[in-house]
Write an enzyme that holds these catalytic residues in place. Structure first.
Site, mmCIF file in Angstrom:
data_model
loop_
_atom_site.group_PDB
_atom_site.id
_atom_site.type_symbol
_atom_site.label_atom_id
_atom_site.label_comp_id
_atom_site.label_asym_id
_atom_site.label_seq_id
_atom_site.Cartn_x
_atom_site.Cartn_y
_atom_site.Cartn_z
ATOM 1 C CG ASN A 8 -1.828 1.163 1.307
ATOM 2 O OD1 ASN A 8 -1.409 2.283 1.047
ATOM 3 N ND2 ASN A 8 -3.070 0.940 1.664
ATOM 4 C CG HIS A 11 1.090 6.161 4.677
ATOM 5 N ND1 HIS A 11 0.127 7.137 4.881
ATOM 6 C CD2 HIS A 11 0.668 5.067 5.351
ATOM 7 C CE1 HIS A 11 -0.821 6.646 5.659
ATOM 8 N NE2 HIS A 11 -0.523 5.396 5.950
ATOM 9 C CG HIS A 51 -8.349 4.049 1.001
ATOM 10 N ND1 HIS A 51 -8.526 3.907 2.353
ATOM 11 C CD2 HIS A 51 -9.565 4.383 0.511
ATOM 12 C CE1 HIS A 51 -9.795 4.145 2.665
ATOM 13 N NE2 HIS A 51 -10.443 4.448 1.567
ATOM 14 N NE ARG A 53 -9.450 8.310 4.319
ATOM 15 C CZ ARG A 53 -9.659 7.447 5.320
ATOM 16 N NH1 ARG A 53 -8.866 6.419 5.498
ATOM 17 N NH2 ARG A 53 -10.656 7.635 6.147
ATOM 18 N NE ARG A 57 -7.529 11.243 5.446
ATOM 19 C CZ ARG A 57 -8.026 10.696 6.555
ATOM 20 N NH1 ARG A 57 -7.302 9.871 7.262
ATOM 21 N NH2 ARG A 57 -9.251 10.971 6.947
ATOM 22 C CD GLU A 78 -6.770 -0.279 1.063
ATOM 23 O OE1 GLU A 78 -6.930 0.815 1.641
ATOM 24 O OE2 GLU A 78 -5.923 -1.091 1.393
ATOM 25 C CB THR A 109 -9.425 1.685 7.288
ATOM 26 O OG1 THR A 109 -8.985 2.349 6.120
ATOM 27 C CG2 THR A 109 -10.790 1.086 7.055
ATOM 28 C CD GLU A 159 -6.886 -6.352 3.063
ATOM 29 O OE1 GLU A 159 -7.042 -6.288 1.823
ATOM 30 O OE2 GLU A 159 -6.173 -5.564 3.706
ATOM 31 C CG HIS A 198 -5.418 -1.555 9.243
ATOM 32 N ND1 HIS A 198 -5.002 -0.950 10.390
ATOM 33 C CD2 HIS A 198 -5.952 -0.579 8.473
ATOM 34 C CE1 HIS A 198 -5.289 0.334 10.336
ATOM 35 N NE2 HIS A 198 -5.864 0.589 9.169
HETATM 36 N N1 PXP Z 1 -5.652 -3.137 4.017
HETATM 37 C C1 PXP Z 1 -6.670 -2.248 4.066
HETATM 38 C C2 PXP Z 1 -8.023 -2.690 3.641
HETATM 39 C C3 PXP Z 1 -6.453 -0.902 4.480
HETATM 40 O O1 PXP Z 1 -7.482 -0.037 4.536
HETATM 41 C C4 PXP Z 1 -5.135 -0.513 4.815
HETATM 42 C C5 PXP Z 1 -4.868 0.917 5.184
HETATM 43 O O2 PXP Z 1 -5.199 1.749 4.119
HETATM 44 C C6 PXP Z 1 -4.104 -1.479 4.731
HETATM 45 C C7 PXP Z 1 -4.403 -2.780 4.362
HETATM 46 C C8 PXP Z 1 -2.693 -1.140 5.047
HETATM 47 O O3 PXP Z 1 -2.574 -0.841 6.408
HETATM 48 P P1 PXP Z 1 -1.194 -0.363 6.985
HETATM 49 O O4 PXP Z 1 -0.863 0.924 6.318
HETATM 50 O O5 PXP Z 1 -1.464 -0.235 8.448
HETATM 51 O O6 PXP Z 1 -0.186 -1.434 6.665
#
Ligand code: PXP
Length: 249
Positions: A8, A11, A51, A53, A57, A78, A109, A159, A198
């Site tokens: 992901n 960031h 994602h 949003r 952001r 996402e 999330t 997931e 997550h």
């Molecule tokens: N999976 C889903 C469905 C998420 O919403 C997120 C955060 O956007 C992640 C995985 C990744 O989470 P993390 O950034 O905490 O690894």
């Protein structure tokens, strides 16, 4: 079947937005998301997760189009179940989508999707996404009713939300692992593909993988991007993959 990693990269966009949110077309905007995705893929990621949003952001609409054109593995989008974001998803046609709950005020999330309570709204969204060829995943807490509702709605993938496990320590973390294990076992029995994500990190992944069976894909963001600050993105992804290698399901 081996366990694969989706990175992901939201960031990476968070970092860019911190400086360039008001000047997105400036010549000196960085870091570049397309380059980040390519590095993750080169290091062995099997999908790129983002994602979009409602508040934009981190990821922006133009990021999504550029990633759609450049990602060579799979694009995993996402999305919150709103008409605006759904329309974008249908146009973008990602290989994978993951429906997530979304609250404006949350930092990330916070909980899983209430599939059980929101079947009526989710059913047409799932059908529309399937019709454009996207593989639909539902991001849910490790809860029996949610797993069963996901199967009943015809989503091929869930997931499991690992945030509660990631935030817990000691006996509370062990209890979360038992919940995750039970949910994964039930999902496998119901024929669902089991993904997880997550809060997964270099620290908590070994315990998680030891306790939770049937996993096919992990989605990891924050921990990898944080590690990348110190060792670079390619090595951060490689190190995560190394931790996943012994997994036998
Ligand atoms: N999976 C889903 C469905 C998420 O919403 C997120 C955060 O956007 C992640 C995985 C990744 O989470 P993390 O950034 O905490 O690894």
């Amino acid at each position: 079947m081996s366990l694969t990693l989706g990175v992901n990269i939201d960031h990476v966009a968070t970092l860019r937005q911190a400086r360039y949110a008001r000047t997105p077309d400036a010549h000196n905007v960085e870091p570049d998301l397309v380059a980040a995705a390519a590095i993750c893929e080169r290091a062995g990621a099997k999908s790129i997760t983002v994602h979009l949003r409602a508040d934009r952001r981190h990821l922006q609409d133009h990021d999504l189009s550029r990633l759609r054109a450049s990602v060579r593995s799979k694009l995993n989008l996402e999305l919150g179940n709103t008409p605006e974001i759904l329309a974008i998803a249908l146009r973008t046609k990602p290989e994978d989508v993951c429906l997530v709950p979304e609250n404006r005020e949350e930092i990330t999330t916070e909980g899983g999707l209430d599939v059980h309570g929101r079947r009526t709204e989710l059913a047409p969204t799932i059908s529309a996404l399937k019709a454009v060829g996207a593989r639909v995943s539902l991001f849910i807490d490790p809860d029996e009713a949610q797993v069963r509702a996901a199967a009943e709605l015809g989503a091929p993938v869930i997931e499991l939300h690992t945030g509660a496990f990631a935030n817990a320590t000691g006996e509370a973390a062990a209890a979360e692992l038992r919940r995750l294990r039970a949910a994964a076992e039930l999902a496998a029995t119901l024929g669902l593909q089991v993904n997880a994500g997550h809060g997964l990190s270099y620290q908590n992944l070994p315990d998680f993988l030891e306790q939770v069976p049937h996993l096919r894909e992990l989605n990891v963001g924050h921990s990898i991007v944080s590690r990348a600050v110190f060792v670079g993105l390619e090595r951060a992804v490689t190190e995560m993959l190394k931790l996943m290698e012994p997994y036998r399901g």
